[in-house]
Write an enzyme that holds these catalytic residues in place. Structure first.
Site, PDB file in Angstrom:
ATOM      1  CB  CYS A 111     -50.265 -86.216   8.627  1.00  0.00           C
ATOM      2  SG  CYS A 111     -50.166 -86.199   6.745  1.00  0.00           S
TER       3      CYS A 111
ATOM      4  CG  HIS B 102     -45.118 -85.954   8.584  1.00  0.00           C
ATOM      5  ND1 HIS B 102     -45.754 -86.829   9.108  1.00  0.00           N
ATOM      6  CD2 HIS B 102     -45.559 -85.767   7.207  1.00  0.00           C
ATOM      7  CE1 HIS B 102     -46.821 -87.388   8.292  1.00  0.00           C
ATOM      8  NE2 HIS B 102     -46.785 -86.747   6.986  1.00  0.00           N
TER       9      HIS B 102
ATOM     10  CD  GLU C 134     -44.194 -87.329  12.203  1.00  0.00           C
ATOM     11  OE1 GLU C 134     -44.624 -86.226  12.554  1.00  0.00           O
ATOM     12  OE2 GLU C 134     -44.707 -88.231  11.454  1.00  0.00           O
TER      13      GLU C 134
END
Ligand code: XMP
Length: 494
Positions: free
Chosen positions: A83, A170, A172
């Protein structure tokens, strides 16, 4: 320093930084988070096998935005930018980042090049979680795009020869279903980490290190029963046993039975070897809070009184060599940093539970409790706090938690509780007029606790909860359901 393999997560203030670290650890790779202001020499000294640059709230092209040196990308260590970190990587290396016409946010379809090492074993078409205003309008030299969405031509890119990788979305968060695989590919295959690190050995190591540091000293720990202080207390008790004294201040603003639950775990009948002092300070708190209605004033009083009670207990104990505070990683990352950057509110529920909590065997009823704010029910009782109001909200909240606890479904809120409004209204019960309080039920769905939507709690659950509260909790004749999102409402009432 031992020689364990380290992946360094460089923090640019993003909301999901702890999640990034957690995912890396799930790949059995040791990981630490450090500030973007960590000097390059220090980073070299740490000798990471890989570096991950996190997201962040700024625009990387703005004056004064968190940055990093170009040299970071020339260390011969693979770097993955996520990001903000992705944009920064391209900008620093001569690419271009611009504000997008349309913010890309939420679940987004993506097409990826799965012949690359970063995307190996990922289906060509999948979804990802996007959250960005800026985009990489021109890649830095040597990069090729390896993923795109309808609105984002450079959703992922690589300069394989240089060992540099960028991901705009993202990986994660669980909303990117293939994200863990991408991070695995990076740390295990690209960085070449062996994946022989284990959480339980980390716990053992920590206990040994604490024992060494404390020696024969006496340790005092403020215990709230929350995850942070419970972990600190358990680690310490395993390390130094009775040299540790835990002070648990029951401020009379805990949830129903919570004081006894904490005592059952950490008190003399519990499994841990430590000195436990429970201070029942409810009356003192109610006295101080008498007539106080203003939320910030209430918060201050509750905080200050805690310190006073704690100090009094510390004095009684006498010499204390170490004072322990169970805290959260963002505090560790932010402490020791200079003051110029705005303190970014990182919420501690974001990363889920730290892995070591589970390794330590702390009872599940403590660990999996609903998040609870430090000022406790003090900020869930609108207006003046009294013992009577605490009783009402404790009982109503216990019923609500019990009813939601029985249910399953996607709607289960990330946080839910009952609060007490300051409103009394007219009702009728058993042919008699009543003039009683209104309880409000709040339940929210949220990812980062910075924004939230009211959870769509099924009608039957609300109805059962309502009728139980009216029947079982004296002083309540109305139950309301709060449908306010955040913003404009906060999750808590005050
Ligand atoms: P708000 O009300 O700000 O809450 O939308 C966001 C999240 O933070 C928690 N919260 C607190 N936690 N001390 C805490 O430890 C506090 O003073 C505090 N105030 C709010 C709240 O429960 C929610 O999860």
């Amino acid at each position: 320093m031992d020689s364990k393999e380290l992946v360094l997560v460089i923090d640019f203030g993003g909301q999901y930084n702890q999640l990034v670290a957690r995912r890396v650890r799930e790949c059995n790779v040791y990981c630490e988070i450090t500030s973007y202001r960590t000097p390059l020499d220090k980073i070299k000294e740490m000798a990471p096998k890989g570096i991950i640059l996190t997201g962040g709230p700024n625009s990387c092209y703005e004056q004064g935005a968190p940055s990093c040196s170009k040299e970071l990308f020339n260390l011969g260590i693979p770097v993955l930018g996520l990001c903000y970190g992705a944009q920064l990587m391209h900008l620093v290396l001569g690419g271009e980042v611009k504000r997008a016409d349309h913010r890309e946010y939420g679940h987004t379809d993506i097409e990826i090049d799965n012949t690359t090492a970063l995307m190996a074993d990922v289906p060509k078409n999948t979804t990802c979680w996007m959250s960005h205003n800026d985009y990489i309008s021109r890649m830095a030299e040597g990069f090729v795009s390896i993923a795109h969405t309808d609105n984002c031509p450079v959703a992922a890119a690589q300069n394989e020869a240089a060992g540099l990788y960028s991901i705009q979305f993202h990986p994660e968060v669980l909303h990117t279903p293939e994200g863990t695989k991408m991070l695995y590919n990076f740390v295990r295959n690209i960085c070449g980490c062996k994946g022989d690190w284990r959480m339980d050995s980390f716990v053992e190591e920590s206990i040994r290190a604490i024992r060494e540091k404390v020696g024969n000293g006496r340790v005092l720990c403020a215990l709230s029963g929350g995850v942070d202080s419970s972990v600190a207390a358990v680690l310490l008790s395993k390390a130094v046993g009775k040299q540790l004294t835990c002070v648990f201040v029951d401020h009379g603003l805990l949830r129903k039975n919570e004081g006894d639950e904490v005592e059952a775990v950490f008190g003399p009948n519990g499994p841990y070897d430590l000195n436990f002092i429970r201070v029942n300070a409810a009356d003192r708190y109610y006295e101080k809070l008498k007539g106080v209605e203003e939320p910030e004033r209430k918060r201050k009083i509750i905080g200050e009184e805690f310190i006073r009670v704690f100090e009094e207990e510390a004095k009684k104990i006498g010499t204390v060599d170490f004072l322990v505070q169970g805290t959260i990683y963002p505090d560790v990352v932010e402490s020791g940093l200079g003051g110029e950057s705005a303190v970014i509110k990182s919420h501690h529920n974001v990363g889920g539970l730290p892995d070591h909590v589970l390794e330590l065997g702390i009872p599940k009823n403590l660990v999996f409790r609903q998040p609870f704010p430090g000022p406790g029910l003090g900020i869930r009782i609108i207006g003046e706090v009294t013992a009577e109001k605490v009783r009402i909200v404790q009982d109503a909240d216990a019923i609500f938690r019990e009813e939601v606890g029985k249910a399953t479904g996607d709607w289960i809120p990330d946080q839910y509780f009952a609060a007490l409004t300051n409103m009394r209204s007219v009702g009728v019960m058993g042919d008699e007029r009543t003039y009683d309080y209104a309880v409000v039920l709040r339940g929210v769905k949220t990812i980062d606790f910075m924004t939230a939507d009211a959870a769509q709690i099924p009608w039957e659950v609300l109805q059962t909860t309502m009728s139980r509260i009216i029947n079982e909790v004296r002083g309540v004749n109305r139950v309301l359901f709060d449908i306010t999102s955040k913003p404009p409402g906060t999750i808590e009432m005050e």
